[in-house]
Design a protein around this motif. Sequence first.
Motif, short mmCIF file in Angstrom:
data_model
loop_
_atom_site.label_atom_id
_atom_site.label_comp_id
_atom_site.label_asym_id
_atom_site.label_seq_id
_atom_site.Cartn_x
_atom_site.Cartn_y
_atom_site.Cartn_z
N LEU A 51 28.25 44.92 5.31
CA LEU A 51 29.55 45.43 4.85
C LEU A 51 30.13 46.41 5.87
O LEU A 51 31.33 46.37 6.19
CB LEU A 51 29.41 46.11 3.49
CG LEU A 51 29.10 45.22 2.29
CD1 LEU A 51 28.83 46.08 1.06
CD2 LEU A 51 30.26 44.26 2.01
N ASN A 107 32.23 40.73 4.24
CA ASN A 107 32.63 40.87 2.84
C ASN A 107 31.41 40.70 1.95
O ASN A 107 30.26 40.63 2.42
CB ASN A 107 33.75 39.89 2.49
CG ASN A 107 33.34 38.42 2.65
OD1 ASN A 107 32.16 38.09 2.70
ND2 ASN A 107 34.33 37.54 2.73
N ARG A 142 33.02 35.92 6.38
CA ARG A 142 33.82 35.90 7.60
C ARG A 142 33.02 36.17 8.87
O ARG A 142 33.58 36.12 9.96
CB ARG A 142 34.98 36.87 7.49
CG ARG A 142 34.67 38.27 7.06
CD ARG A 142 35.93 39.13 7.08
NE ARG A 142 35.70 40.42 6.47
CZ ARG A 142 36.26 40.84 5.34
NH1 ARG A 142 37.11 40.05 4.70
NH2 ARG A 142 36.00 42.02 4.84
N ASP A 172 32.59 43.86 -3.05
CA ASP A 172 33.23 44.67 -2.02
C ASP A 172 34.55 45.24 -2.51
O ASP A 172 35.01 44.94 -3.63
CB ASP A 172 33.43 43.85 -0.72
CG ASP A 172 34.34 42.65 -0.87
OD1 ASP A 172 35.30 42.71 -1.67
OD2 ASP A 172 34.10 41.63 -0.19
N GLU A 212 37.52 44.67 -1.63
CA GLU A 212 38.62 43.73 -1.75
C GLU A 212 38.63 43.01 -3.10
O GLU A 212 39.62 42.38 -3.46
CB GLU A 212 38.53 42.68 -0.64
CG GLU A 212 38.61 43.26 0.76
CD GLU A 212 38.22 42.24 1.81
OE1 GLU A 212 38.50 41.04 1.61
OE2 GLU A 212 37.62 42.65 2.83
N ASN A 245 36.01 40.78 -3.86
CA ASN A 245 35.07 39.66 -3.78
C ASN A 245 33.78 40.05 -4.48
O ASN A 245 33.32 41.20 -4.38
CB ASN A 245 34.75 39.32 -2.33
CG ASN A 245 35.96 38.90 -1.54
OD1 ASN A 245 36.60 37.91 -1.86
ND2 ASN A 245 36.28 39.66 -0.49
#
Length: 473
Positions: A34, A39, A126, A310, A312, A314
């Motif tokens: 992370l 992610n 990613r 995370d 975001e 996800n």
Amino acid sequence: MARTLLARRCLAAGTLGAVAAGAHTAAAIGTDVLRDGGNAFDAALAAALAETVLLPPKCGLAGDLVALVRPAGAAGPTALTAIGPAAAGLPALAEHTGWRPAVTGAASVGVPGAPAGYTALAGYGRLGLARAAEPAVGLAERGVPWSPVCARLAAEAASLLREHQPVGCRYQPEDRALRVGEVLRLPGLAEALRELTRAGAGLFAGPIGRDLAAYVTERGGAITPADLVGVLAETAPPETGEAGGRVLWTTPPPTYGPALLDALAAVPPHTGSGDDDVRALADAVRQALARQRTGVPALSDGTSAVAAVDAEGNAVVVVHSNSFPRFGSGLVLPGWDLVLSNRAGRGFTWQPGHPNAPAAGRRPLTTLHAWALPDADGGPGLLMGATPGGEQQVPWNAQVVRRLLAGSTDEDMAAAMTEPRWELDARGRLRREGVPGELPELGARSSHVVVRGGAGVPTAAADPRLTGAAVAA
């Protein structure tokens, strides 16, 4: 007091994200990913691959995997299933042996699905498969201290390992057992992990697969190189049900997710830990398992779980396994340090004509499953979790989910991890922690991982009973 102290330590929250895993080192590796810009999917994958080195009795590249994945902004999770299908020759082998169950040994070895599952998880990340595997490769090359839990599982599997490796193997040398703290180097596994980064889902379509097929068939199994080609992970909508007036998602068949939904649909919301509440849920679980089970006695200790979330939004929960008992089939592939799973022998029902009987291309039922629960207020927040434990996964998950239906604050998550657990023995009898003659305090072998994300600070929790840990970044 002991549970209060444990509750304070089993939770982690961070602004980048959080990871829960079956080993502290694996969770820490996930949070490093992370920090490097990955992610939740990258983090969970790195932690899971690290567990293949840290917890080889439980999970590995020759095992299988199920998961729930929830990309940021998605209304709910997607199920990912990577369970290898039956080898083409397995039905004939079953008939030849008079349908005698092959729970361990060469005839029990299943087609590995885990590489396809790990590769599919990388597709949601990613940073790529190579970055996720890098820490695991380093662990395997440098060596890892043999943990107390691995030593215990190796001792319990000593006769199984000796039967199939009379000259010894990395995990049990010929002349002695590995000592707790002894550094175990796994060069073959390091190379297998490198090959995973090159071949992905096709890991067993090359030299490792040829070695596996030869090793298994020489010992009476049914796997050929052709069986190991083209194994893919499947994505599908989750199984959906209701628990406590809220939607509950689980992994679909062939997992035991439907059994969890079945059990929770039959009881009212959590009312505490009183005997009446415990017995009502235990009765519902017994009935759900009776409708679901494969006909093979319940065993445990061949599985681990990882979850990550995370900032975001996800989130993912992964259950990966060598099947049961610990060390799967009992066969370890020479030169590659791979424990071969016995999902085919353990998961299929060895009865001709049974809908779960071995059939070419059919995936066996598996006790593995994961669940997800949305926020009570209909917001974007989501809880996701799982535990190892064979058929005990259903009662243990049912207890945790019902506790979280009553509240999902940090305190509630910690309480769900540490409150007294109960389980069902092979005859369906209730065994409760802290009750004389049943289970000692914290004596269940549950190892839950739970994450909360999508709203508020990303948070992870890990069951403290074994070696699980939650780490945040």
